[in-house]
Design an enzyme around this catalytic site. Structure first.
Site, PDB file in Angstrom:
ATOM      1  N   LYS A 274     -31.388 -31.159  85.903  1.00 19.39           N
ATOM      2  CA  LYS A 274     -30.911 -29.845  86.349  1.00 19.39           C
ATOM      3  C   LYS A 274     -31.874 -28.834  85.173  1.00 19.39           C
ATOM      4  CE  LYS A 274     -27.559 -30.548  89.996  1.00 19.39           C
ATOM      5  NZ  LYS A 274     -26.053 -30.743  90.289  1.00 19.39           N
ATOM      6  N   ARG A 309     -24.394 -39.068  89.743  1.00 19.45           N
ATOM      7  CA  ARG A 309     -25.360 -38.650  90.738  1.00 19.45           C
ATOM      8  C   ARG A 309     -26.520 -38.546  89.956  1.00 19.45           C
ATOM      9  NH1 ARG A 309     -27.950 -34.772  93.268  1.00 19.45           N
ATOM     10  NH2 ARG A 309     -28.452 -35.068  95.643  1.00 19.45           N
TER      11      ARG A 309
HETATM   12  C1  8Y4 Z   1     -34.458 -31.164  89.950  1.00 16.58           C
HETATM   13  C2  8Y4 Z   1     -34.196 -31.953  91.121  1.00 16.58           C
HETATM   14  C3  8Y4 Z   1     -33.481 -30.230  89.392  1.00 16.58           C
HETATM   15  C4  8Y4 Z   1     -32.904 -31.732  91.947  1.00 16.58           C
HETATM   16  C5  8Y4 Z   1     -32.441 -30.056  90.025  1.00 16.58           C
HETATM   17  C6  8Y4 Z   1     -32.026 -30.617  91.429  1.00 16.58           C
HETATM   18  C7  8Y4 Z   1     -25.147 -32.183  93.473  1.00 16.58           C
HETATM   19  C8  8Y4 Z   1     -24.920 -32.797  94.815  1.00 16.58           C
HETATM   20  C9  8Y4 Z   1     -27.058 -31.592  94.542  1.00 16.58           C
HETATM   21  C10 8Y4 Z   1     -24.233 -32.520  92.407  1.00 16.58           C
HETATM   22  C11 8Y4 Z   1     -23.000 -33.484  94.193  1.00 16.58           C
HETATM   23  C12 8Y4 Z   1     -30.087 -31.080  92.720  1.00 16.58           C
HETATM   24  C13 8Y4 Z   1     -26.513 -32.788  96.833  1.00 16.58           C
HETATM   25  C14 8Y4 Z   1     -29.315 -30.253  93.348  1.00 16.58           C
HETATM   26  N1  8Y4 Z   1     -26.449 -31.581  93.398  1.00 16.58           N
HETATM   27  N2  8Y4 Z   1     -23.895 -33.263  95.219  1.00 16.58           N
HETATM   28  N3  8Y4 Z   1     -26.128 -32.473  95.324  1.00 16.58           N
HETATM   29  N4  8Y4 Z   1     -22.976 -33.070  93.091  1.00 16.58           N
HETATM   30  N5  8Y4 Z   1     -21.601 -34.059  94.771  1.00 16.58           N
HETATM   31  N6  8Y4 Z   1     -30.838 -30.237  92.030  1.00 16.58           N
HETATM   32  O1  8Y4 Z   1     -24.058 -32.037  91.418  1.00 16.58           O
HETATM   33  O2  8Y4 Z   1     -30.164 -32.239  92.590  1.00 16.58           O
HETATM   34  S1  8Y4 Z   1     -28.476 -30.920  94.883  1.00 16.58           S
END
Ligand code: 8Y4
Length: 329
Positions: A274, A309
């Site tokens: 992130k 996660r």
């Molecule tokens: C690069 C790739 C940088 C992806 C950022 C991202 C969470 C989640 C997401 C979380 C739960 C993400 C579906 C965002 N984040 N579910 N989901 N908790 N429970 N961004 O923090 O991965 S998606």
């Protein structure tokens, strides 16, 4: 709402609890010796052994939570994998899921809709068409599947296809039917904090006290889920790192993860790749944020977080194995 401080591990934790100087953190194996309250810092033992900071968590989704659980991320979105159409997309996602399982993932979190700010919404029928073949294939191979969705129809279709967990980044606020549908599936779920809507959540978010606001939101969502007939033992909670939060909010929450133990539920943390990692470092691109992701993940495990996660399962599994062995001594 006390916060556990001076957290011990391994032999020190066991000895301190036995000697009456510490309480087990969420049932252990970690222990906390101090508690920060609104009136100051005091010995943890002013809290009764029955306090939710101290009591054991029930098993969740079949995991006993005595060691960290790794949830690997499988995106079924056109930008994540091949752009060769639906079938190629599903095949690529299935192959990726198999790889994460081989690397040691305990759960696969399958999502068909991007929650990135500015991402185009996907019709629910398209979301179902994306995720169902992937869930069916991986569930048939024995994988524990979590469905990442905020849509009730997707939850229902995913449950029918063999998903065992619902992961909703809106904590069942995103669809008027999601509370009742999630309850009817009987599945364990993840309730995540978000401030605002995915499209606009990063437009200058403001908090007076981010820790309290996240706690109070999740507490209210647990109450709503329970009112819909969902047992507390089925619910894991998540502070929603990056969801309607600026850098300082994310740092504050990650430094105070322990506060969330007051709700008596397992804690899931999603920090993988992130943006806050780039913000604390040198502005790295997502693929170059693995080291910061792991540093953060271990920091949260040391505060008693239960489920991680992650994108980078192999690296995380190795880091957790080494951390676990060292801190258990
Ligand atoms: C690069 C790739 C940088 C992806 C950022 C991202 C969470 C989640 C997401 C979380 C739960 C993400 C579906 C965002 N984040 N579910 N989901 N908790 N429970 N961004 O923090 O991965 S998606």
């Amino acid at each position: 709402m006390p916060r556990p401080l001076a957290i011990l591990s391994g032999l020190a934790a066991r000895v301190a609890v036995k000697a009456g100087h510490a309480r087990p953190l969420a049932g252990g194996p970690l222990a906390f010796t101090l508690a920060e309250t609104s009136i100051g810092i005091m010995p943890a033992t002013v809290l009764p052994p029955s306090h939710p900071l101290a009591t054991p968590r029930a098993p969740w989704a079949g995991f006993d939570l005595t060691r960290p659980v790794i949830m690997g991320i499988v995106n079924v979105t056109p930008d994540s994998f091949s752009d060769g159409g639906d079938h190629a997309q599903a095949d690529a996602a299935i192959a990726h899921g198999r790889r994460l399982l081989a690397e040691g993932a305990d759960i696969l979190d399958i999502g068909g809709e991007s929650t990135r700010p500015g991402a185009a919404p996907v019709p629910v029928e398209a979301e179902i068409a994306r995720v169902v073949p992937v869930i069916r294939a991986l569930a048939a191979e024995g994988a524990v599947i979590s469905i990442d969705t905020s849509h009730a129809a997707v939850m229902q279709a995913a449950a029918e296809a063999g998903a065992m967990i619902i992961n909703d980044v809106t904590a069942l606020t995103g669809d008027p039917d999601s509370l009742s549908v999630a309850a009817a599936t009987g599945l364990p779920l993840v309730l995540m904090h978000i401030k605002g809507e995915p499209q606009t959540m990063q437009d200058a978010p403001h908090y007076d006290d981010v820790g309290r606001e996240v706690h109070d939101f999740l507490s209210a969502r647990i109450d709503a889920a329970m009112a819909a007939g969902i047992a507390r033992e089925k619910i894991a909670i998540d502070p929603g790192i990056g969801f309607g939060k600026g850098l300082s909010h994310n740092v504050d929450l990650l430094a105070r993860v322990g506060l969330l133990h007051n709700m008596g539920c397992p804690i899931l943390i999603g920090v993988s790749r992130k943006r806050f990692i780039a913000g604390l470092s040198k502005g790295e691109a997502p693929k170059d944020r693995v080291a910061g992701s792991i540093a953060t993940a271990l920091h949260t495990l040391a505060q008693g977080a239960h489920i991680l996660r992650v994108h980078d399962v192999a690296a995380t599994v190795q880091a957790v194995a080494v951390w676990q062995a060292l801190q258990s001594a």
